[in-house]
Design a protein around this motif. Structure first.
Motif, mmCIF file in Angstrom:
data_model
loop_
_atom_site.group_PDB
_atom_site.id
_atom_site.type_symbol
_atom_site.label_atom_id
_atom_site.label_comp_id
_atom_site.label_asym_id
_atom_site.label_seq_id
_atom_site.Cartn_x
_atom_site.Cartn_y
_atom_site.Cartn_z
ATOM 1 N N ILE A 50 20.622 14.283 -9.467
ATOM 2 C CA ILE A 50 19.838 14.805 -10.599
ATOM 3 C C ILE A 50 19.239 13.671 -11.421
ATOM 4 O O ILE A 50 18.081 13.703 -11.845
ATOM 5 C CB ILE A 50 20.730 15.705 -11.482
ATOM 6 C CG1 ILE A 50 21.133 16.970 -10.704
ATOM 7 C CG2 ILE A 50 20.006 16.078 -12.774
ATOM 8 C CD1 ILE A 50 22.107 17.855 -11.446
ATOM 9 N N LYS A 51 20.020 12.632 -11.633
ATOM 10 C CA LYS A 51 19.545 11.476 -12.388
ATOM 11 C C LYS A 51 18.380 10.804 -11.668
ATOM 12 O O LYS A 51 17.397 10.366 -12.297
ATOM 13 C CB LYS A 51 20.701 10.500 -12.580
ATOM 14 C CG LYS A 51 20.351 9.321 -13.464
ATOM 15 C CD LYS A 51 21.566 8.434 -13.681
ATOM 16 C CE LYS A 51 21.212 7.244 -14.572
ATOM 17 N NZ LYS A 51 22.383 6.364 -14.822
ATOM 18 N N ARG A 52 18.460 10.732 -10.345
ATOM 19 C CA ARG A 52 17.376 10.121 -9.574
ATOM 20 C C ARG A 52 16.080 10.930 -9.680
ATOM 21 O O ARG A 52 14.989 10.383 -9.846
ATOM 22 C CB ARG A 52 17.800 9.987 -8.113
ATOM 23 C CG ARG A 52 16.791 9.269 -7.229
ATOM 24 C CD ARG A 52 17.184 9.333 -5.759
ATOM 25 N NE ARG A 52 17.195 10.704 -5.269
ATOM 26 C CZ ARG A 52 16.081 11.373 -4.934
ATOM 27 N NH1 ARG A 52 14.886 10.799 -5.038
ATOM 28 N NH2 ARG A 52 16.165 12.605 -4.485
ATOM 29 N N ILE A 53 16.208 12.245 -9.595
ATOM 30 C CA ILE A 53 15.024 13.111 -9.686
ATOM 31 C C ILE A 53 14.352 12.980 -11.050
ATOM 32 O O ILE A 53 13.124 12.858 -11.171
ATOM 33 C CB ILE A 53 15.427 14.564 -9.402
ATOM 34 C CG1 ILE A 53 15.875 14.721 -7.939
ATOM 35 C CG2 ILE A 53 14.264 15.512 -9.699
ATOM 36 C CD1 ILE A 53 16.436 16.088 -7.611
ATOM 37 N N LEU A 54 15.163 13.004 -12.124
ATOM 38 C CA LEU A 54 14.607 12.869 -13.472
ATOM 39 C C LEU A 54 13.949 11.509 -13.674
ATOM 40 O O LEU A 54 12.923 11.392 -14.342
ATOM 41 C CB LEU A 54 15.713 13.088 -14.511
ATOM 42 C CG LEU A 54 16.304 14.506 -14.583
ATOM 43 C CD1 LEU A 54 17.424 14.552 -15.615
ATOM 44 C CD2 LEU A 54 15.218 15.523 -14.939
ATOM 45 N N LEU A 55 14.534 10.464 -13.086
ATOM 46 C CA LEU A 55 13.957 9.135 -13.209
ATOM 47 C C LEU A 55 12.615 9.048 -12.493
ATOM 48 O O LEU A 55 11.666 8.424 -12.995
ATOM 49 C CB LEU A 55 14.933 8.103 -12.633
ATOM 50 C CG LEU A 55 14.521 6.628 -12.803
ATOM 51 C CD1 LEU A 55 14.390 6.278 -14.280
ATOM 52 C CD2 LEU A 55 15.532 5.712 -12.132
#
Length: 518
Positions: A50-55
């Motif tokens: 999820i953190k990767r997608i938001l980044l």
């Protein structure tokens, strides 16, 4: 009793067996989707994903913002659609396409001989009304005339003889229309279409707007065809075109963008007023009618005096007429007011306009910047485009706006100009205190003229009754436009002669009616 029932239910529940999770269909599907647990099945790995997608989303937005810069993205298409480079193939193709299109539209118009032939056909195939003597035609005559005109003129006149055009005109009891209104409709349609074609040819960037020099070129092309302007001295043509074009921009360019919409110009009263010089000869109109028409030679010479006199006086200045970067069209009025001959009007010089009947506070609003807490610098006064002249004085371009506003107080454009001068604090409305301040100078000139004593509060109440503002505590520009007496109210507040005309309106009306009765 209640405890026994509860024991029974607990015994039944204990006997029920809960099925294993692996036997549930949705559990099997979920396990099949997430795999054996090495993928997103782990909660920690899911958080990282999820953190990767938001980044990634954040970086994408940052990149778009950097590409767009400070200009919103919707302006990029406009930049792409600007005119192509000078001399490029794209520009040549556009010019050729525009020329061929306008040429085709021009060939479809009726010329003077075609209009004369149509008028002959109309008169030869109409009937005379016994009661009024008017020449009329019914729909059968209308269709017959259409066939005759098509044979004599060609198919280009056929569009004027459609059923919808016949229904546009007023019909009598027998269903007949008069031929004269129909013929005038055809002439006006042809005239406006030709004007649209001529203006489009001068529209260099083909955006549907005319700039100042393009409008001047259009007027210059009309002069040989206008009966009252045909004999204009060549040395006066340039100044005349600038004066005439200025009125178009005053009414058709209210936001002062430096360009007027062609459609708005075609529908304006200015073009109709200019075309009146083509329909009437100079001998058939009185001097008063010529003076009232802004585009007449008499009015232009009043606004812009004789060229030899102007050139002799201003030859030593930088405002020479051959300098096309400066619009200086000095008139008999302007020349008389400009005592120091510097090409601009000071507050004292402008105060002599209209025999000095304008109030001092109105002149101040038109010329000077005062205390910032009381008055603001009026937008109608500005420094010349070349940087010359006094920035605190009125140049001729602003003087033309000034004259047009005073001569057209009842129009929205003229009243908007005057309201900006009346709005002492720049708030967009007038209060009772503003009315009192504005009328105080009128009252002083009124008393100095030997008139009877006035009560300013009574005049203020009368103005409120005339306007009937939506808000009883303030008068806005919308209120002045809605009451249909905004021009009268403005005259009462800026000109002692305007207030005298309002105070003696009944006597003036009676004097106008007496000659008619005789």
């Amino acid at each position: 009793m209640y405890s026994g029932s509860s024991d029974g239910e607990g015994h039944d529940a204990a006997q029920r067996k809960i099925p294993p999770a692996s036997s549930m269909l949705w559990v099997r599907n979920l396990r099949r989707f997430i795999g054996p647990g090495t993928g997103l099945g782990s909660e920690a790995l899911m958080e990282l994903e999820i953190k990767r997608i938001l980044l990634d989303i954040f970086k994408e937005k940052q990149q778009k913002s950097a590409e767009a810069g400070t200009i919103p993205s919707f302006y990029k298409k406009a930049c792409i659609r600007t005119k192509p480079e000078e001399g490029s193939i794209s520009q040549r193709v556009q010019r050729l396409a525009k020329y061929r299109f306008l040429k085709k539209q021009s060939d479809l118009l009726l010329n003077a001989d075609d209009l004369d032939a149509m008028w002959v056909c109309l008169r030869e195939n109409c009937v005379i009304d016994d009661a009024t003597g008017a020449e009329k035609m019914n729909y059968e005559d209308f269709c017959h005339i259409a066939s005759v005109c098509t044979e004599q003129i060609g198919p280009k006149c056929r569009r004027f003889f459609s059923p919808s055009n016949f229904m546009k005109f007023e019909k009598d009891e027998s269903g007949r229309i008069a031929i004269l209104p129909f013929y005038l409709y055809v002439m006006r349609t042809v005239s406006l279409t030709q004007a649209r074609i001529d203006m489009s040819e001068l529209d260099e960037d083909s955006d549907g707007f005319l700039q100042q020099h393009e409008m001047e070129a259009y007027i210059r092309g009309l002069i040989p065809n206008l009966a009252q302007l045909r004999d204009m001295p060549p040395a006066f043509v340039q100044m005349y075109c600038r004066i005439a074009a200025h009125k178009f921009f005053f009414f058709c360019d209210p936001h002062r963008r430096g360009k007027a919409c062609i459609k708005k110009v075609l529908l304006s009263n200015c073009l109709q007023e200019l075309m009146e010089l083509h329909q009437e000869s100079e001998e058939e109109v009185t001097d008063t009618e010529q003076a009232e028409n802004w585009f007449s030679l008499t009015s232009a010479q009043r606004i812009c005096g004789g060229y030899p006199k102007w050139k002799q006086i201003y030859a030593h200045t930088s405002y020479c007429i051959v300098n096309t970067t400066v619009m200086l069209k000095l008139s008999d009025v302007f020349l008389t007011l400009d005592k120091d001959m510097n090409g601009t009007l000071s507050k004292q010089e402008l105060g002599e306009y209209a025999d000095g009947t304008l109030t001092e506070i109105f002149i101040e609003r038109g010329v000077y910047k005062f205390l910032p807490n009381l008055l603001v610098f009026d937008e109608h006064i500005r420094r010349g485009k070349t940087g010359g002249g006094n920035a605190r004085e009125m140049d001729l371009e602003s003087f033309l706006d000034f004259v047009l506003a005073l001569e057209n107080k009842d129009t929205p454009e003229g009243l908007t100009y005057l309201f900006r001068c009346l709005d002492l604090h720049g708030r967009g409305f007038l209060t009772t205190a503003d009315i009192h301040s504005l009328f105080r100078d009128v009252h002083q000139k009124w008393i100095e003229g030997g008139n009877y004593e006035l009560c300013i509060e009574d005049v203020r109440d009368e103005i409120w009754d005339m306007v009937k503002p939506a808000d009883p505590l303030r008068i806005t520009l919308a209120d002045l436009l809605a009451c249909k007496q905004g021009g009268t109210v403005a005259s009462m507040l800026i000109d002692v002669r305007g207030f005298w005309a309002h105070d003696n309106r009944e006597n003036l009306l009676q004097e106008e009616e007496e000659p008619e009765e005789e």
